[in-house]
Design an enzyme around this catalytic site. Structure first.
Site, PDB file in Angstrom:
ATOM      1  N   TYR A 499       0.958  -1.201  -0.002  1.00 50.25           N
ATOM      2  CA  TYR A 499       0.079  -0.037   0.025  1.00 50.25           C
ATOM      3  C   TYR A 499       0.798   1.492  -0.078  1.00 50.25           C
ATOM      4  CZ  TYR A 499      -3.780   3.130   1.632  1.00 50.25           C
ATOM      5  OH  TYR A 499      -4.535   4.141   1.466  1.00 50.25           O
ATOM      6  N   ASN A 544     -13.367  -0.338  14.974  1.00 51.99           N
ATOM      7  CA  ASN A 544     -12.922  -1.467  15.833  1.00 51.99           C
ATOM      8  C   ASN A 544     -13.629  -1.007  17.219  1.00 51.99           C
ATOM      9  OD1 ASN A 544     -11.617  -3.161  14.135  1.00 51.99           O
ATOM     10  ND2 ASN A 544      -9.833  -3.177  15.152  1.00 51.99           N
TER      11      ASN A 544
END
Length: 680
Positions: A499, A544
């Site tokens: 990435y 999360n």
């Protein structure tokens, strides 16, 4: 100017006034130096012996069989400076949507505006529907007056402009022929016109048996009781119109009921007869006195006696005056100049056509909505690998939104490449560590191959290109806060390199295209962003913590929670992206977009616990490999170039995000495996 016209008919004047209208207008438009393609739907009633124009010398005339066949001209529609769709075109709504998807500037030309509006009011969407009106850059109307304001205010037309019918003064002129009739009428049968025709011509013929009358036009029922002194002509080709009018002492103009109600709706027959110098007797409607002066240029009749009185007079001077008015104001030459002006205006205000790659993702879906709210036409391209179709649920019925499922790593399909674009946003790529690490090869290819394909698409269209890069190009930074000039501290061999390095390569490609003059570019380096439409299992720290807190499951904190981040609410980030795309500068500088307010993960957790009221236990796990210790943008460049900075406080943004996740998770299963992914 390259103009494409999709009209009811140019090749056949049988049973319609559209052909003569288009012939005069387009011939004059071509004489102004423009290139014209006329596309006509092949239908049996305008074919064979009914086709009276084969090969016009002022435009290309082509026929298509159906909507699928129309795709043969897709490239010409996309390349045209403007595309006009006419009223009564078969499958007109579908044709309109097709044109609005592919054309840079689109116009609707309504030859029966009051009839159209009446049809819309009763739910008859034969060739136009309310939702596509606002998609045309300009609505050209045979009707003026208050109707134009109604089209803009009630139907959302960006611009409604009168474009009355007109006359070809070379084809319609006085001819030296014997007078055959005292009063004539030329027009196709219409239920709502017939009572007026009966009152102003048939009843007059019965009362004046010594006079001669004529009614020309098709589709009249066989059971009409015509007086013996009324001659019927079933079809009169346009080439014979001037002789017909010239052979008439007077001619009658009869207006449809919907047009009378709307007013300001002159018919083409009105101008054609006047151009031939034939005195006109007409029914009355609002606005007609602004076109012809009653008593000196036209005779307005309310009943049979008015007509009988008119037939007793010599109206030669009235006919000459009407012809002079038409030649001054209503020729095809004048109307073509008006059409050109309206199209140039529409092109200046035309809807921006925008491609958003990765548009179904978290940020991309918000960007698509914001662009639609700005009035842009948006094509969203996404492979749905990590994004969710539900993000687009509120957009899918928008008339200016198109979704194409495709992967930018692959050759882009014609449904993407055949369109024209003004702007290209590249948000394509999984952005959370668990997702982009799941298929590192595809992540790298998306950033490099995908960016190259989109840059080439922008180059081909002359479109401005914006790459959404990332703060990950700074790696685990040694300089704090991070300025765009900082070259980063990135591991090119670690698990995040697909990435980080992919985005660095994408930036290099983007700037090279700009450096070589192949595209105008903008590069945004996006920092941590949060808000609605995040994927609950994307592994980002905000999703999360919130999802685990709402589910009552153990809350995972990686490391001791002292690592820092700066969180930008998604609406602020989207505003920054649009501002960057709009900004006028050379584009050779990346621009940080993020919130400069830094806090620890423990601070973030405290706010999430307070908002959710959770009593779930906290579980600490080791930091992921190459996880940055600190992250905070320096946004001085964004402030200076874009006059942009975030305005949503973290407390407000988290409250909105918690509420969205609570609704999102209400009916879904709770799964620790789904939620407890590696943090950013």
């Amino acid at each position: 100017m390259k103009l494409v016209v999709l009209g009811l008919s140019l090749g056949s004047s049988w049973g319609n006034g559209h052909a003569t209208t288009f012939r005069a207008l387009l011939k004059a438009f071509a004489a102004r130096g423009h290139d014209i393609l006329f596309l006509e739907r092949e239908v049996p009633w305008y074919a064979g012996d009914h086709r009276d124009l084969i090969d016009p010398d002022y435009c290309r005339l082509e026929y298509y069989a159906d909507l699928d066949d129309l795709s043969r001209w897709q490239s010409e529609i996309a390349a045209a400076d403007a595309v006009i769709v006419g009223s009564y075109v078969p499958d007109g709504v579908a044709v309109g949507r097709y044109v609005q998807r592919h054309a840079r500037t689109s116009a609707f030309y309504d030859i029966d505006t009051p009839v159209t509006l009446a049809k819309l009011a009763r739910g008859d969407f034969e060739y136009l529907s309310p939702d596509i009106i606002r998609g045309y850059d300009v609505y050209l109307s045979f009707t003026g007056g208050p109707t134009l304001e109604r089209l803009e205010q009630a139907f959302g037309s960006p611009a409604a402009r009168a474009l009355y019918c007109s006359v070809d003064d070379a084809a319609y002129r006085p001819l030296d022929v014997p007078k055959r009739w005292d009063l004539s009428y030329l027009g196709t049968y219409s239920d709502d016109r017939q009572p007026t025709l009966t009152r102003l011509l048939i009843d007059v013929a019965r009362a004046q048996p010594h006079r001669r009358f004529a009614v020309a036009g098709p589709q009249y029922p066989a059971d009409i009781d015509w007086p013996a002194n009324v001659e019927r002509i079933d079809h009169l080709p346009p080439a014979e119109h001037a002789a017909f009018y010239s052979a008439s002492r007077f001619t009658l103009n009869v207006t449809r009921a919907d047009m009378i109600a709307a007013g300001w709706s002159p018919s083409v027959r009105l101008f054609e007869a006047a151009a031939c110098g034939t005195p006109i007797i007409s029914d009355h409607w609002d606005g007609i006195d602004g076109i012809f002066a009653d008593g000196t240029e036209i005779i307005l009749a309310y009943g049979a006696q008015d007509v009988i009185a008119a037939l007793d007079r010599d109206a030669t001077a009235l006919g000459r005056a009407a012809r002079a008015r038409v030649l001054a104001d209503h020729t095809a030459t004048t109307r073509a100049a008006q059409l050109e002006a309206h199209l140039i205006e529409a092109r200046g205000k035309a809807m921006t056509h925008t491609l958003v790659a990765g548009g179904a993702g978290f940020i991309g879906s918000h960007l698509c909505k914001a662009l639609l709210d700005r009035g842009e036409h948006v094509v969203c391209v996404d492979n749905l690998q990590t994004s969710r179709p539900s993000n687009l649920a509120a957009l899918e019925d928008h008339p200016h939104f198109t979704f194409v499922e495709a992967d930018v790593v692959d050759v882009l399909p014609p449904s993407v490449t055949a369109r024209r674009y003004d702007r290209v946003y590249n948000l394509a790529c999984a952005a959370s560590p668990p997702q982009y690490q799941a298929d590192p090869e595809h992540t790298m290819l998306t950033n490099v191959v995908g960016t190259d394909r989109l840059l080439r698409l922008a180059e081909a269209n002359g479109a401005r290109f914006l790459l959404t890069s990332t703060s990950e190009v700074y790696g685990d930074p040694e300089h704090h806060p991070q300025q765009e000039s900082y070259r980063g501290f990135v591991s090119c061999t670690g698990p995040r390199a697909c990435y980080d390095e992919g985005k660095r390569a994408a930036e290099s490609l983007t700037f090279d295209f700009a450096r070589t003059g192949r595209a105008q570019v903008r590069v945004a380096r996006i920092f941590n962003t949060y808000g609605p439409n995040m994927n609950p299992d994307d592994g980002r720290v905000v999703s999360n913590l919130i999802c685990q807190a709402l589910s009552g499951e153990p809350i995972t904190v990686y490391g001791d929670g002292s690592q820092t981040r700066s969180f930008c609410y998604v609406s602020d980030l989207v505003a920054g992206l649009i501002a960057l795309m709009d900004a006028e500068f050379d584009g050779m500088e990346p621009v940080n977009l993020g919130n400069p307010n830094e806090l620890t993960i423990n601070d973030l957790l405290t706010q999430v616990v307070t908002l959710t009221g959770t009593t779930a236990p906290i579980v600490h796990r080791p930091l992921p490999v190459d996880d940055p210790r600190r992250r905070r943008p320096d946004i001085a460049r964004a402030r200076a170039l874009l006059d942009w900075e975030p305005c949503i406080a973290l407390s407000e943004g988290l409250s909105l995000t918690c509420a969205w996740f609570a609704h999102e998770l209400a009916d879904g299963p709770s799964s620790a495996d789904r939620l407890a992914c590696a943090a950013e």
